[in-house]
Design an enzyme around this catalytic site. Structure first.
Site, mmCIF file in Angstrom:
data_model
loop_
_atom_site.group_PDB
_atom_site.id
_atom_site.type_symbol
_atom_site.label_atom_id
_atom_site.label_comp_id
_atom_site.label_asym_id
_atom_site.label_seq_id
_atom_site.Cartn_x
_atom_site.Cartn_y
_atom_site.Cartn_z
ATOM 1 N N ASP A 6 -31.450 34.111 10.902
ATOM 2 C CA ASP A 6 -32.223 35.076 9.827
ATOM 3 C C ASP A 6 -33.300 35.727 9.940
ATOM 4 O O ASP A 6 -34.375 35.201 10.589
ATOM 5 C CB ASP A 6 -32.323 34.290 8.291
ATOM 6 N N LYS A 14 -35.825 45.442 24.966
ATOM 7 C CA LYS A 14 -36.041 44.703 23.794
ATOM 8 C C LYS A 14 -36.031 43.415 23.986
ATOM 9 O O LYS A 14 -36.793 42.430 23.119
ATOM 10 C CB LYS A 14 -35.145 45.139 22.533
HETATM 11 P P1 IMP Z 1 -30.294 39.311 8.770
HETATM 12 O O1 IMP Z 1 -30.516 38.910 7.143
HETATM 13 O O2 IMP Z 1 -31.003 38.575 9.489
HETATM 14 O O3 IMP Z 1 -28.852 39.580 9.237
HETATM 15 O O4 IMP Z 1 -31.245 40.726 8.598
HETATM 16 C C1 IMP Z 1 -31.768 41.389 7.939
HETATM 17 C C2 IMP Z 1 -31.831 42.982 8.057
HETATM 18 O O5 IMP Z 1 -32.857 43.309 8.998
HETATM 19 C C3 IMP Z 1 -30.479 43.413 8.456
HETATM 20 O O6 IMP Z 1 -30.356 44.666 7.839
HETATM 21 C C4 IMP Z 1 -30.889 43.499 9.982
HETATM 22 O O7 IMP Z 1 -29.914 44.958 10.246
HETATM 23 C C5 IMP Z 1 -32.175 43.963 9.940
HETATM 24 N N1 IMP Z 1 -32.570 43.295 11.252
HETATM 25 C C6 IMP Z 1 -32.512 42.156 11.559
HETATM 26 N N2 IMP Z 1 -32.939 41.812 12.883
HETATM 27 C C7 IMP Z 1 -33.453 42.919 13.537
HETATM 28 C C8 IMP Z 1 -33.742 43.579 14.502
HETATM 29 O O8 IMP Z 1 -34.053 42.683 15.456
HETATM 30 N N3 IMP Z 1 -34.014 44.804 14.772
HETATM 31 C C9 IMP Z 1 -33.853 45.572 13.666
HETATM 32 N N4 IMP Z 1 -33.447 45.220 12.289
HETATM 33 C C10 IMP Z 1 -33.050 43.886 12.387
#
Ligand code: IMP
Length: 185
Positions: free
Chosen positions: A64, A163
């Site tokens: 997360d 990255k």
């Molecule tokens: P999640 O809940 O961890 O899936 O991510 C929350 C939000 O942050 C989602 O919209 C992802 O696309 C964004 N996100 C998570 N990790 C990254 C990253 O490494 N780069 C850019 N956006 C991210």
């Protein structure tokens, strides 16, 4: 073999590329789990782990992550996926229009679980700034608006390898790899 439970192919690509050279193999399980509305990423993964453990045999990994913008008091943080779906990267940039303070950080929390065993949590962070306009088509999510400290390009303008050398997720993967190596002895 560790089952990485994620609907996000970008996360899977990044973590697999980081761990494969270390001999750690991942399988992807494309499954969504409910995200608890909580103040901390760690609470979100711990809640999800309870559900995932009932379904996945053997060792599993959950990620997360969130983008924390200083001038917005850490928003969107744990609400990042909601803000991504509603405002999108360009909408988040608009919230900062006219602001000089553009500091932000990405955070990743990994949970390594296995039914019946206490879970382990690993973290990674990456500091940077929010770009004035989205740039680049690489990566996913907010990558086109995040410029990591020390770089001029956004994550969206970088290759996966670039990255992966500096990102929050890569840091968490390194901490996980360190733990697995120690465990193997
Ligand atoms: P999640 O809940 O961890 O899936 O991510 C929350 C939000 O942050 C989602 O919209 C992802 O696309 C964004 N996100 C998570 N990790 C990254 C990253 O490494 N780069 C850019 N956006 C991210």
């Amino acid at each position: 073999m560790i089952t990485f439970v994620t609907t996000n192919p970008g996360k899977f690509r990044e973590v697999s590329a980081k761990l494969a050279p270390l001999g750690i193999r991942l399988a992807r399980r494309d499954r969504a789990y409910p995200e608890l509305q909580a103040d901390r990423l760690e609470d979100v993964v711990r809640f999800a782990a309870g559900l995932v453990a009932k379904e996945v045999r053997g060792e599993f990994l959950i990620d997360d992550s969130g983008l924390f913008v200083e001038a917005l008091g850490g928003f969107p943080g744990v609400y990042s996926s909601y803000v991504y779906r509603t405002l999108g990267p360009a909408g988040l940039v608009r919230l900062l229009q006219g602001r000089r303070e553009r500091a932000a950080r990405f955070e990743t929390v990994f949970l390594l679980g296995n039914r019946g065993r206490p879970p382990r949590v690993f973290r990674g962070e990456c500091e940077g700034t929010i770009a004035r306009i989205p740039r680049g088509h690489g990566g996913f999510g907010f990558d086109p608006i995040f410029v990591p400290t020390g770089a001029r390009r956004t994550f969206g303008e970088m290759s996966l390898r670039e990255k992966n050398a500096i990102s929050h997720r890569a840091r968490a993967a390194e901490a996980l790899a360190h733990h697995l190596r120690r465990r193997r002895g």
